[in-house]
Design a protein around this motif. Structure first.
Motif, PDB file in Angstrom:
ATOM      1  N   PHE A   1       0.837  -1.197   0.000  1.00 28.68           N
ATOM      2  CA  PHE A   1       0.000   0.000   0.000  1.00 28.68           C
ATOM      3  C   PHE A   1       0.872   1.248   0.000  1.00 28.68           C
ATOM      4  CE2 PHE A   1      -2.324  -3.374   2.083  1.00 28.68           C
ATOM      5  CZ  PHE A   1      -3.550  -3.339   1.443  1.00 28.68           C
ATOM      6  N   GLN A   2       0.329   2.333  -0.513  1.00 30.18           N
ATOM      7  CA  GLN A   2       1.002   3.627  -0.477  1.00 30.18           C
ATOM      8  C   GLN A   2       0.447   4.438   0.686  1.00 30.18           C
ATOM      9  OE1 GLN A   2       0.481   5.502  -4.268  1.00 30.18           O
ATOM     10  NE2 GLN A   2       1.909   4.136  -5.296  1.00 30.18           N
ATOM     11  N   PRO A   3       1.255   5.335   1.269  1.00 29.88           N
ATOM     12  CA  PRO A   3       0.721   6.211   2.316  1.00 29.88           C
ATOM     13  C   PRO A   3      -0.493   6.986   1.785  1.00 29.88           C
ATOM     14  CG  PRO A   3       3.109   6.376   2.220  1.00 29.88           C
ATOM     15  CD  PRO A   3       2.683   5.555   1.026  1.00 29.88           C
TER      16      PRO A   3
ATOM     17  N   ASN B   1       8.567   0.837   3.906  1.00 28.28           N
ATOM     18  CA  ASN B   1       9.344  -0.252   4.500  1.00 28.28           C
ATOM     19  C   ASN B   1      10.803  -0.094   4.092  1.00 28.28           C
ATOM     20  OD1 ASN B   1       6.581  -1.313   4.682  1.00 28.28           O
ATOM     21  ND2 ASN B   1       7.566  -3.222   5.248  1.00 28.28           N
ATOM     22  N   GLY B   2      11.658  -0.479   4.955  1.00 25.49           N
ATOM     23  CA  GLY B   2      13.093  -0.384   4.700  1.00 25.49           C
ATOM     24  C   GLY B   2      13.786   0.030   5.973  1.00 25.49           C
ATOM     25  N   LYS B   3      15.082  -0.053   5.984  1.00 29.41           N
ATOM     26  CA  LYS B   3      15.868   0.301   7.164  1.00 29.41           C
ATOM     27  C   LYS B   3      15.371  -0.439   8.401  1.00 29.41           C
ATOM     28  CE  LYS B   3      16.923   4.811   5.292  1.00 29.41           C
ATOM     29  NZ  LYS B   3      16.657   6.231   5.337  1.00 29.41           N
TER      30      LYS B   3
ATOM     31  N   ASP C   1      -1.486  -9.802  10.061  1.00 28.95           N
ATOM     32  CA  ASP C   1      -1.347  -9.666   8.621  1.00 28.95           C
ATOM     33  C   ASP C   1      -0.271  -8.635   8.317  1.00 28.95           C
ATOM     34  OD1 ASP C   1      -3.756 -11.246   7.383  1.00 28.95           O
ATOM     35  OD2 ASP C   1      -4.550 -10.180   9.115  1.00 28.95           O
ATOM     36  N   TRP C   2       0.839  -9.068   7.747  1.00 20.03           N
ATOM     37  CA  TRP C   2       1.950  -8.181   7.408  1.00 20.03           C
ATOM     38  C   TRP C   2       1.639  -7.427   6.116  1.00 20.03           C
ATOM     39  CZ3 TRP C   2       5.940  -7.228  10.622  1.00 20.03           C
ATOM     40  CH2 TRP C   2       6.109  -8.120  11.700  1.00 20.03           C
ATOM     41  N   ILE C   3       1.997  -6.145   6.062  1.00 24.55           N
ATOM     42  CA  ILE C   3       1.822  -5.357   4.861  1.00 24.55           C
ATOM     43  C   ILE C   3       3.133  -4.641   4.532  1.00 24.55           C
ATOM     44  CG2 ILE C   3      -0.650  -4.986   5.226  1.00 24.55           C
ATOM     45  CD1 ILE C   3       0.085  -2.038   5.988  1.00 24.55           C
ATOM     46  N   THR C   4       3.227  -4.172   3.308  1.00 26.03           N
ATOM     47  CA  THR C   4       4.369  -3.386   2.865  1.00 26.03           C
ATOM     48  C   THR C   4       3.880  -1.990   2.505  1.00 26.03           C
ATOM     49  OG1 THR C   4       5.395  -5.372   1.958  1.00 26.03           O
ATOM     50  CG2 THR C   4       6.238  -3.264   1.164  1.00 26.03           C
ATOM     51  N   VAL C   5       4.578  -0.980   2.979  1.00 28.40           N
ATOM     52  CA  VAL C   5       4.259   0.405   2.627  1.00 28.40           C
ATOM     53  C   VAL C   5       5.315   0.858   1.623  1.00 28.40           C
ATOM     54  CG1 VAL C   5       3.995   2.773   3.452  1.00 28.40           C
ATOM     55  CG2 VAL C   5       3.140   0.863   4.828  1.00 28.40           C
ATOM     56  N   VAL C   6       4.852   1.253   0.439  1.00 28.54           N
ATOM     57  CA  VAL C   6       5.759   1.703  -0.628  1.00 28.54           C
ATOM     58  C   VAL C   6       5.490   3.159  -0.924  1.00 28.54           C
ATOM     59  CG1 VAL C   6       5.976  -0.578  -1.662  1.00 28.54           C
ATOM     60  CG2 VAL C   6       4.142   0.923  -2.406  1.00 28.54           C
ATOM     61  N   SER C   7       6.509   3.870  -1.374  1.00 27.69           N
ATOM     62  CA  SER C   7       6.296   5.294  -1.688  1.00 27.69           C
ATOM     63  C   SER C   7       6.204   5.516  -3.187  1.00 27.69           C
ATOM     64  CB  SER C   7       7.406   6.140  -1.107  1.00 27.69           C
ATOM     65  OG  SER C   7       8.668   5.626  -1.448  1.00 27.69           O
TER      66      SER C   7
END
Length: 128
Positions: free
Chosen positions: A26-28, A98-100, A122-128
């Motif tokens: 998902f995106q912010p 996500n990162g760092k 439920d794990w999610i990924t935040v992408v920019s």
């Protein structure tokens, strides 16, 4: 029947919850349209509430609650009954990608009048 009631209080055969998401990235600021699946156990149970926390986990496995949603439910869930409950949530605009060593997850908890709580992650990924 009485034995079933007591074992469900210890988590054996109790009702369960599952958060179903349309995707995992998902995106912010993005609007998420998912749903909860409520599955009845071996005995009738009275639902009280559903709590869903958005949690950030850092590289040291330290958890920080970013946001919480609570749904108050006062209904009976019959044995082997399955219900679907919509879940609409906007990913906070301030989340960093996500990162760092940063990861995100939704922790969901279904609470009953009596018995154990049902948990789901439920794990999610935040992408920019």
């Amino acid at each position: 029947m009485l034995l079933r009631k007591y074992v469900s209080m210890f988590g054996i055969g109790s009702a369960k919850i599952d958060l179903v998401l349309p995707k995992t990235a998902f995106q912010p600021g993005e609007l998420l349209n998912g749903y909860f699946i409520l599955e009845g156990g071996i005995v009738k149970q009275n639902l009280r509430r559903i709590d869903c926390d958005l949690v950030m986990v850092d590289k040291n496995s330290t958890e920080k609650i970013i946001d919480s949603t609570t749904i108050y439910k006062t209904e009976e869930l019959e044995p082997d009954e399955t219900n679907k409950l919509n879940f609409v949530y906007r990913i906070p605009k301030t989340l960093q990608a996500n990162g760092k060593g940063i990861r995100y997850l939704f922790k969901t908890k279904l609470t009953f009048d009596k018995g154990v709580e049902s948990l789901d992650e439920d794990w999610i990924t935040v992408v920019s």
